[in-house]
Design a protein around this motif. Structure first.
Motif, PDB file in Angstrom:
ATOM      1  N   CYS A   3      -8.255  16.488 -36.894  1.00 56.96           N
ATOM      2  CA  CYS A   3      -8.734  17.546 -35.991  1.00 56.96           C
ATOM      3  C   CYS A   3      -9.404  18.625 -36.829  1.00 56.96           C
ATOM      4  N   ILE A   4     -10.674  18.863 -36.566  1.00 60.57           N
ATOM      5  CA  ILE A   4     -11.446  19.829 -37.351  1.00 60.57           C
ATOM      6  C   ILE A   4     -10.848  21.238 -37.270  1.00 60.57           C
ATOM      7  N   PHE A   5     -10.341  21.620 -36.093  1.00 59.72           N
ATOM      8  CA  PHE A   5      -9.815  22.985 -35.970  1.00 59.72           C
ATOM      9  C   PHE A   5      -8.438  23.112 -36.642  1.00 59.72           C
ATOM     10  N   CYS A   6      -7.655  22.030 -36.673  1.00 61.58           N
ATOM     11  CA  CYS A   6      -6.417  22.056 -37.469  1.00 61.58           C
ATOM     12  C   CYS A   6      -6.755  22.223 -38.945  1.00 61.58           C
ATOM     13  N   LYS A   7      -7.816  21.554 -39.369  1.00 59.20           N
ATOM     14  CA  LYS A   7      -8.228  21.660 -40.777  1.00 59.20           C
ATOM     15  C   LYS A   7      -8.720  23.077 -41.091  1.00 59.20           C
ATOM     16  N   ILE A   8      -9.433  23.673 -40.152  1.00 61.58           N
ATOM     17  CA  ILE A   8      -9.866  25.065 -40.340  1.00 61.58           C
ATOM     18  C   ILE A   8      -8.646  25.981 -40.397  1.00 61.58           C
ATOM     19  N   ALA A   9      -7.686  25.762 -39.482  1.00 63.26           N
ATOM     20  CA  ALA A   9      -6.471  26.597 -39.449  1.00 63.26           C
ATOM     21  C   ALA A   9      -5.678  26.465 -40.747  1.00 63.26           C
ATOM     22  N   PHE A  27     -12.659  32.579 -35.537  1.00 62.62           N
ATOM     23  CA  PHE A  27     -13.711  32.341 -36.533  1.00 62.62           C
ATOM     24  C   PHE A  27     -15.041  32.151 -35.812  1.00 62.62           C
ATOM     25  N   LEU A  28     -16.125  32.304 -36.545  1.00 64.93           N
ATOM     26  CA  LEU A  28     -17.451  32.184 -35.935  1.00 64.93           C
ATOM     27  C   LEU A  28     -17.766  30.733 -35.598  1.00 64.93           C
ATOM     28  N   ASP A  29     -18.381  30.545 -34.426  1.00 60.37           N
ATOM     29  CA  ASP A  29     -18.818  29.204 -34.008  1.00 60.37           C
ATOM     30  C   ASP A  29     -19.989  28.768 -34.888  1.00 60.37           C
ATOM     31  N   ILE A  30     -19.936  27.513 -35.316  1.00 63.37           N
ATOM     32  CA  ILE A  30     -20.965  26.983 -36.220  1.00 63.37           C
ATOM     33  C   ILE A  30     -22.303  26.757 -35.499  1.00 63.37           C
ATOM     34  N   GLY A  31     -22.245  26.650 -34.190  1.00 63.26           N
ATOM     35  CA  GLY A  31     -23.474  26.471 -33.382  1.00 63.26           C
ATOM     36  C   GLY A  31     -23.531  27.530 -32.298  1.00 63.26           C
ATOM     37  N   PRO A  32     -23.719  28.782 -32.694  1.00 61.49           N
ATOM     38  CA  PRO A  32     -23.544  29.889 -31.749  1.00 61.49           C
ATOM     39  C   PRO A  32     -24.535  29.881 -30.585  1.00 61.49           C
ATOM     40  N   GLY A  36     -22.698  36.208 -33.048  1.00 62.47           N
ATOM     41  CA  GLY A  36     -21.309  36.654 -32.994  1.00 62.47           C
ATOM     42  C   GLY A  36     -20.399  35.766 -32.163  1.00 62.47           C
ATOM     43  N   HIS A  37     -20.945  34.659 -31.632  1.00 62.30           N
ATOM     44  CA  HIS A  37     -20.146  33.695 -30.856  1.00 62.30           C
ATOM     45  C   HIS A  37     -18.905  33.303 -31.670  1.00 62.30           C
ATOM     46  N   THR A  38     -17.762  33.598 -31.114  1.00 64.12           N
ATOM     47  CA  THR A  38     -16.487  33.455 -31.832  1.00 64.12           C
ATOM     48  C   THR A  38     -15.560  32.507 -31.083  1.00 64.12           C
ATOM     49  N   LEU A  39     -14.774  31.763 -31.825  1.00 63.75           N
ATOM     50  CA  LEU A  39     -13.769  30.878 -31.239  1.00 63.75           C
ATOM     51  C   LEU A  39     -12.382  31.387 -31.619  1.00 63.75           C
ATOM     52  N   VAL A  40     -11.500  31.422 -30.642  1.00 56.15           N
ATOM     53  CA  VAL A  40     -10.127  31.861 -30.877  1.00 56.15           C
ATOM     54  C   VAL A  40      -9.204  30.681 -30.590  1.00 56.15           C
ATOM     55  N   CYS A  84     -13.119  28.582 -21.780  1.00 57.80           N
ATOM     56  CA  CYS A  84     -12.243  27.564 -22.359  1.00 57.80           C
ATOM     57  C   CYS A  84     -12.469  26.259 -21.618  1.00 57.80           C
ATOM     58  N   ASN A  85     -13.098  25.319 -22.272  1.00 58.24           N
ATOM     59  CA  ASN A  85     -13.363  24.010 -21.675  1.00 58.24           C
ATOM     60  C   ASN A  85     -12.146  23.114 -21.876  1.00 58.24           C
ATOM     61  N   ASN A  86     -11.778  22.412 -20.827  1.00 57.02           N
ATOM     62  CA  ASN A  86     -10.607  21.520 -20.882  1.00 57.02           C
ATOM     63  C   ASN A  86     -11.008  20.132 -20.425  1.00 57.02           C
ATOM     64  N   SER A  90     -15.510  18.735 -18.649  1.00 55.90           N
ATOM     65  CA  SER A  90     -15.828  20.172 -18.563  1.00 55.90           C
ATOM     66  C   SER A  90     -16.724  20.626 -19.708  1.00 55.90           C
ATOM     67  N   GLY A  91     -16.964  19.719 -20.656  1.00 55.93           N
ATOM     68  CA  GLY A  91     -17.780  20.083 -21.816  1.00 55.93           C
ATOM     69  C   GLY A  91     -16.980  20.270 -23.088  1.00 55.93           C
ATOM     70  N   GLN A  92     -15.670  19.957 -23.048  1.00 49.14           N
ATOM     71  CA  GLN A  92     -14.860  20.095 -24.272  1.00 49.14           C
ATOM     72  C   GLN A  92     -15.210  18.982 -25.259  1.00 49.14           C
ATOM     73  N   LEU A  93     -15.682  19.396 -26.419  1.00 48.04           N
ATOM     74  CA  LEU A  93     -16.034  18.437 -27.468  1.00 48.04           C
ATOM     75  C   LEU A  93     -14.977  18.404 -28.561  1.00 48.04           C
TER      76      LEU A  93
END
Ligand code: AMP
Ligand code: ZN
Length: 112
Positions: A3-9, A27-32, A36-40, A84-86, A90-93
């Motif tokens: 999981c990329i976000f686990c690796k970031i965490a 952290f900042l979204d890589i494809g804003p 300032g597009h941020t992901l929490v 928050c896409n689920n 819904s568009g959750q990638l």
């Protein structure tokens, strides 16, 4: 788990951090979609909101106001979307819960 976000965490993949505490990372979204597009994210891995314990979501909610305030101030935006896409439909990638904070300016056409 791959999981990329686990690796970031875990600090195994680099990110531009906006906020961090024991349970939450922003952290900042890589494809804003806008500057300032941020992901929490909660640092613990859950895929969707209905699979996530309330207290984990509460730890995110507890710090969302100050992260949103910082994003707003840092971008000089007029407003922002929290999204928050689920699920794929819904568009959750990325299958690790994340809240988008998307700074908006009047007439920016981000979602048009
Ligand atoms: P979603 O479509 O809601 O799953 O959004 C996933 C978001 O994660 C997209 O906006 C991507 O640009 C973003 N993203 C994917 N990989 C990374 C990464 N390594 N660092 C930062 N943002 C990422
Ligand atoms: Zn994960």
């Amino acid at each position: 788990m791959d999981c990329i976000f686990c690796k970031i965490a875990a600090g195994q993949v680099p990110s531009v951090k906006v906020y961090e505490d024991e349970k939450v990372l922003a952290f900042l979204d890589i494809g804003p979609l806008s500057d300032g597009h941020t992901l929490v994210i909660p640092k613990k891995h859950y895929v969707k909101i209905h699979e996530c314990p309330g207290e984990v979501l509460a730890s995110v909610a507890a710090v969302l106001p100050k992260i949103a305030a910082a994003v707003l101030k840092g971008t000089n935006a007029d407003g922002y979307n929290v999204m928050c896409n689920n699920g794929r439909a819904s568009g959750q990638l990325v299958e690790h819960i994340h809240f988008h904070i998307i700074p908006r300016k009047a007439g920016d056409g981000v979602f048009t």
